[in-house]
Design an enzyme around this catalytic site. Structure first.
Site, PDB file in Angstrom:
ATOM      1  N   ASP A  13     -99.315 -14.295  68.491  1.00 21.57           N
ATOM      2  CA  ASP A  13     -98.129 -15.135  68.744  1.00 21.57           C
ATOM      3  C   ASP A  13     -97.109 -15.110  67.611  1.00 21.57           C
ATOM      4  OD1 ASP A  13     -99.361 -15.881  71.134  1.00 21.57           O
ATOM      5  OD2 ASP A  13    -100.380 -17.573  70.168  1.00 21.57           O
ATOM      6  N   LYS A  16     -94.095 -11.036  68.782  1.00 24.05           N
ATOM      7  CA  LYS A  16     -94.050  -9.605  69.113  1.00 24.05           C
ATOM      8  C   LYS A  16     -93.125  -9.352  70.302  1.00 24.05           C
ATOM      9  CE  LYS A  16     -98.532  -9.745  69.464  1.00 24.05           C
ATOM     10  NZ  LYS A  16     -98.835 -11.068  68.887  1.00 24.05           N
ATOM     11  N   GLY A  40     -99.552 -13.164  75.640  1.00 23.33           N
ATOM     12  CA  GLY A  40     -98.406 -13.851  76.245  1.00 23.33           C
ATOM     13  C   GLY A  40     -97.226 -13.569  75.344  1.00 23.33           C
ATOM     14  N   HIS A  41     -96.335 -12.722  75.784  1.00 25.50           N
ATOM     15  CA  HIS A  41     -95.217 -12.281  74.946  1.00 25.50           C
ATOM     16  C   HIS A  41     -93.906 -12.818  75.508  1.00 25.50           C
ATOM     17  CE1 HIS A  41     -97.677  -8.646  73.273  1.00 25.50           C
ATOM     18  NE2 HIS A  41     -98.231  -9.824  73.037  1.00 25.50           N
ATOM     19  N   GLN A 221    -102.134  -9.563  70.375  1.00 21.51           N
ATOM     20  CA  GLN A 221    -102.922 -10.400  69.471  1.00 21.51           C
ATOM     21  C   GLN A 221    -102.470 -10.166  68.016  1.00 21.51           C
ATOM     22  OE1 GLN A 221    -104.969  -8.522  72.060  1.00 21.51           O
ATOM     23  NE2 GLN A 221    -104.283 -10.238  73.256  1.00 21.51           N
ATOM     24  N   THR A 298    -101.988 -19.957  77.830  1.00 20.40           N
ATOM     25  CA  THR A 298    -102.815 -21.071  78.301  1.00 20.40           C
ATOM     26  C   THR A 298    -102.156 -22.440  78.128  1.00 20.40           C
ATOM     27  OG1 THR A 298    -103.849 -21.175  76.127  1.00 20.40           O
ATOM     28  CG2 THR A 298    -104.990 -19.865  77.796  1.00 20.40           C
ATOM     29  N   GLY A 299    -101.044 -22.492  77.406  1.00 24.72           N
ATOM     30  CA  GLY A 299    -100.360 -23.768  77.184  1.00 24.72           C
ATOM     31  C   GLY A 299    -101.052 -24.664  76.156  1.00 24.72           C
ATOM     32  N   SER A 416     -86.063 -13.239  61.708  1.00 26.58           N
ATOM     33  CA  SER A 416     -85.711 -13.879  62.973  1.00 26.58           C
ATOM     34  C   SER A 416     -85.535 -15.371  62.711  1.00 26.58           C
ATOM     35  CB  SER A 416     -86.842 -13.615  63.972  1.00 26.58           C
ATOM     36  OG  SER A 416     -86.651 -14.384  65.129  1.00 26.58           O
TER      37      SER A 416
HETATM   38  P1  GDP Z   1     -96.147 -12.986  70.774  1.00 24.25           P
HETATM   39  O1  GDP Z   1     -97.430 -13.240  71.480  1.00 24.25           O
HETATM   40  O2  GDP Z   1     -96.344 -12.420  69.403  1.00 24.25           O
HETATM   41  O3  GDP Z   1     -95.169 -12.193  71.589  1.00 24.25           O
HETATM   42  O4  GDP Z   1     -95.483 -14.425  70.548  1.00 24.25           O
HETATM   43  P2  GDP Z   1     -95.316 -15.574  71.666  1.00 24.25           P
HETATM   44  O5  GDP Z   1     -94.211 -15.195  72.561  1.00 24.25           O
HETATM   45  O6  GDP Z   1     -96.619 -15.927  72.264  1.00 24.25           O
HETATM   46  O7  GDP Z   1     -94.933 -16.799  70.754  1.00 24.25           O
HETATM   47  C1  GDP Z   1     -93.824 -16.782  69.928  1.00 24.25           C
HETATM   48  C2  GDP Z   1     -92.921 -17.965  70.311  1.00 24.25           C
HETATM   49  O8  GDP Z   1     -91.930 -18.141  69.315  1.00 24.25           O
HETATM   50  C3  GDP Z   1     -92.151 -17.730  71.599  1.00 24.25           C
HETATM   51  O9  GDP Z   1     -91.958 -18.966  72.230  1.00 24.25           O
HETATM   52  C4  GDP Z   1     -90.824 -17.151  71.125  1.00 24.25           C
HETATM   53  O10 GDP Z   1     -89.762 -17.390  72.030  1.00 24.25           O
HETATM   54  C5  GDP Z   1     -90.627 -17.935  69.847  1.00 24.25           C
HETATM   55  N1  GDP Z   1     -89.883 -17.248  68.776  1.00 24.25           N
HETATM   56  C6  GDP Z   1     -89.899 -15.938  68.395  1.00 24.25           C
HETATM   57  N2  GDP Z   1     -89.177 -15.764  67.288  1.00 24.25           N
HETATM   58  C7  GDP Z   1     -88.671 -16.970  66.947  1.00 24.25           C
HETATM   59  C8  GDP Z   1     -87.856 -17.446  65.873  1.00 24.25           C
HETATM   60  O11 GDP Z   1     -87.450 -16.720  64.980  1.00 24.25           O
HETATM   61  N3  GDP Z   1     -87.571 -18.784  65.865  1.00 24.25           N
HETATM   62  C9  GDP Z   1     -88.031 -19.648  66.826  1.00 24.25           C
HETATM   63  N4  GDP Z   1     -87.695 -20.923  66.733  1.00 24.25           N
HETATM   64  N5  GDP Z   1     -88.783 -19.236  67.838  1.00 24.25           N
HETATM   65  C10 GDP Z   1     -89.123 -17.916  67.894  1.00 24.25           C
HETATM   66  P1  IMO Z   2    -100.634 -12.456  71.914  1.00 23.48           P
HETATM   67  O1  IMO Z   2    -100.553 -10.990  72.256  1.00 23.48           O
HETATM   68  C1  IMO Z   2    -103.015 -15.780  70.371  1.00 23.48           C
HETATM   69  C2  IMO Z   2    -107.346 -15.605  71.086  1.00 23.48           C
HETATM   70  C3  IMO Z   2    -107.957 -16.664  71.992  1.00 23.48           C
HETATM   71  C4  IMO Z   2    -109.372 -16.720  71.444  1.00 23.48           C
HETATM   72  C5  IMO Z   2    -109.663 -15.285  71.074  1.00 23.48           C
HETATM   73  C6  IMO Z   2    -110.416 -14.506  72.137  1.00 23.48           C
HETATM   74  O2  IMO Z   2     -99.828 -13.338  72.775  1.00 23.48           O
HETATM   75  O3  IMO Z   2    -100.408 -12.651  70.442  1.00 23.48           O
HETATM   76  P2  IMO Z   2    -109.799 -13.535  74.530  1.00 23.48           P
HETATM   77  O4  IMO Z   2    -109.258 -14.194  75.751  1.00 23.48           O
HETATM   78  O5  IMO Z   2    -108.989 -12.410  74.000  1.00 23.48           O
HETATM   79  O6  IMO Z   2    -111.236 -13.141  74.693  1.00 23.48           O
HETATM   80  O7  IMO Z   2    -109.808 -14.705  73.410  1.00 23.48           O
HETATM   81  O8  IMO Z   2    -108.410 -14.684  70.833  1.00 23.48           O
HETATM   82  N1  IMO Z   2    -106.214 -14.826  71.658  1.00 23.48           N
HETATM   83  C7  IMO Z   2    -104.939 -14.996  71.321  1.00 23.48           C
HETATM   84  N2  IMO Z   2    -104.342 -15.887  70.505  1.00 23.48           N
HETATM   85  N3  IMO Z   2    -102.267 -14.817  70.966  1.00 23.48           N
HETATM   86  C8  IMO Z   2    -102.839 -13.887  71.750  1.00 23.48           C
HETATM   87  O9  IMO Z   2    -102.172 -12.835  72.247  1.00 23.48           O
HETATM   88  C9  IMO Z   2    -104.231 -13.975  71.999  1.00 23.48           C
HETATM   89  N4  IMO Z   2    -105.095 -13.257  72.747  1.00 23.48           N
HETATM   90  C10 IMO Z   2    -106.299 -13.780  72.522  1.00 23.48           C
HETATM   91  O10 IMO Z   2    -107.289 -17.901  71.868  1.00 23.48           O
HETATM   92  O11 IMO Z   2    -109.448 -17.481  70.262  1.00 23.48           O
HETATM   93 MG    MG Z   3     -98.359 -14.745  72.519  1.00 24.72          MG
END
Ligand code: GDP
Ligand code: IMO
Ligand code: MG
Length: 433
Positions: A13, A16, A40-41, A221, A298-299, A416
């Site tokens: 998270d 990416k 979840g991207h 991840q 998953t929220g 960012s």
């Molecule tokens: P990923 O799994 O690495 O793609 O990251 P996620 O999308 O799960 O979580 C990143 C969260 O941070 C998302 O809600 C993005 O919209 C948000 N985000 C990304 N870059 C920034 C930033 O520079 N500032 C803020 N406030 N939010 C960001």
């Molecule tokens: P992105 O790509 C954050 C975590 C889960 C759990 C462990 C194993 O959005 O960064 P799994 O379902 O893969 O067997 O769970 O890894 N996990 C993540 N945490 N971002 C993710 O993906 C994740 N994918 C898995 O919460 O602890």
């Molecule tokens: Mg994510």
């Protein structure tokens, strides 16, 4: 630079999705090589939020998209994402590797059952069946996309496997509420819908690389969740570090030109397991709220903490990171002081290395360096600030970025300051020659 790998340096998270979408403007192809719909991207364009779980994040840019052999595909989720894009008027140019493994309902049931059985050793998985699917892949019980789209082969293999899966589920004291016939019917329909996307994606990708196309490899991840290099056993079930771009897409290491490591300005973690710099106070609450730190898949509320340099340095080494992309710098705005963890104390002994076990990680007491905080950006003004460029950022923010770069011995390529596409500042163009 033609082939650039994007990886998470933390617990996932890191942003990416946002950064891949940003870089995708200049890329020809975006490739997913690891994980499944545990990812979840998020991409935010003109205030509209898109969450991708399997679809590579070049989709909104209309780029060629590839799901590599290293990905585990839940066909239902992928079809939903294709349909969602179509509703937006985008027909994704998608290729799916015929060698990618398929997630079945029994994988989800087993994910839940295994977690329950593990008790204290559970990872707090996303319950998407990721672990059991990779288990089947390694155990050679898996079914791949090439099986799914060949009805007779698929039927024969499911006939053979189904009893075993039922037995496994029963062994955990769980129940499987699918019949073999239901599963065959449902998955045959998925196969029909996806068959035109399934191909020798590896051949297409290598041909494109040889033709000089620019390729972004979209990691999932983060390094601390990697099956080998992460916090075992509370990470995910596959490699997610840079080398996985090669094995998970079928590309030689000699073809990779650069690796960009994503790091938040702090850390976050969904799921269980040690997080040495975790903030359980009101500062943590402030960051979680302001950073909207709730899982994209998953929220679940994400745990948050100060930036962890030992983990970042470790990630730089394991991935061979060429440059960092630091996200969410805006979120720390408004804090009087910010802290960076520069080392750990384990039983009063200082170390700057990440220990191998969760037991030792739990004992890590962070050693902090304190820095001055910076002013919050005015609501809705981050894009304007970004347009002015790096020099226009608050001095204290730039000092923080410089310190992260110094402590990790790695240059910064991108910062960012908001979730939106335009709330981004480039310090070095990754695709420049
Ligand atoms: P990923 O799994 O690495 O793609 O990251 P996620 O999308 O799960 O979580 C990143 C969260 O941070 C998302 O809600 C993005 O919209 C948000 N985000 C990304 N870059 C920034 C930033 O520079 N500032 C803020 N406030 N939010 C960001
Ligand atoms: P992105 O790509 C954050 C975590 C889960 C759990 C462990 C194993 O959005 O960064 P799994 O379902 O893969 O067997 O769970 O890894 N996990 C993540 N945490 N971002 C993710 O993906 C994740 N994918 C898995 O919460 O602890
Ligand atoms: Mg994510």
């Amino acid at each position: 630079m033609a082939c650039v790998v994007i990886v998470g340096t933390q617990w996932g998270d890191e942003g990416k999705g946002k950064v891949v979408d940003y870089y995708a403007d200049k890329a020809d192809i975006v490739v997913r090589f690891s994980g499944g719909n545990n990812a979840g991207h998020t991409v935010v364009v003109k205030g509209k939020k898109y969450a991708f779980h399997l679809m590579p994040c070049g989709a909104l840019r209309g780029k060629q998209l590839i799901i590599g052999n290293g990905v585990v595909v839940d066909p239902k989720v992928l079809i939903e994402e294709i349909d969602m894009l179509k509703r937006e008027g985008i027909t994704p140019k998608l290729l799916i590797s015929e060698r990618a493994h398929v997630i079945f309902p029994y994988h989800r049931t087993l994910d839940e059952a295994e977690e329950q059985f593990k008790g204290k050793m559970k990872a707090g998985t996303t319950k998407r069946g990721i672990g059991p699917c990779y288990e089947d892949k390694a155990g050679r019980f898996g079914l791949r996309m090439c099986d799914l789209i060949t009805k007779e082969v698929f039927k024969e293999k499911i006939e053979h496997l189904f009893t075993l899966k039922e037995k496994q589920i029963q062994m955990y004291g769980s129940k499987f509420d699918f019949t073999k016939e239901q599963l065959l019917q449902e998955y045959n329909a998925y196969g029909e819908k996806l068959k035109d996307y399934v191909c020798d994606a590896n051949l297409e990708l290598n041909n494109a690389i040889d033709a000089g196309k620019k390729v972004l490899f979209e990691g999932t991840q983060g390094t601390m969740l990697d099956i080998d290099h992460g916090a075992y056993p509370v990470g995910t079930s596959c490699n997610v570090t840079a080398g996985a771009a090669c094995t998970g897409a079928g590309v030689s290491p000699t073809k990779i030109n650069a690796v960009v490591g994503l790091t938040k300005a702090y850390v976050s973690r969904v799921g269980v397991g040690p997080l040495p710099t975790e903030l359980l106070d009101e500062t943590g609450e402030y960051i979680r709220k302001k950073g909207a730190e709730f899982g994209t898949t998953t929220g679940r509320p994400r745990r948050v903490g100060w930036l962890d340099i030992p983990a970042l340095r470790y990630a730089c080494r394991v991935n061979g990171i060429s440059g960092l992309a630091i996200t969410k710098l805006d979120v720390l705005g408004g804090l009087e002081k910010v802290k960076i963890c520069t080392a750990y104390n384990i039983s009063k002994k200082a170390t700057s290395e990440v220990p191998p076990s969760c037991e030792l990680l739990e004992q890590c007491k962070p050693v902090y360096k304190e820095m001055k905080g910076w002013q919050e950006f005015e609501v809705g003004k981050a894009e304007e600030v970004a347009k002015k460029g790096y020099d226009a950022l608050p001095k204290e923010l730039k000092d923080y970025v410089a310190e992260v770069s110094k402590l990790s011995s790695t240059p910064v390529y991108l910062v960012s300051i908001g979730p939106g596409r335009e709330e981004t500042i480039i310090l070095k163009d990754v695709f420049a020659k």
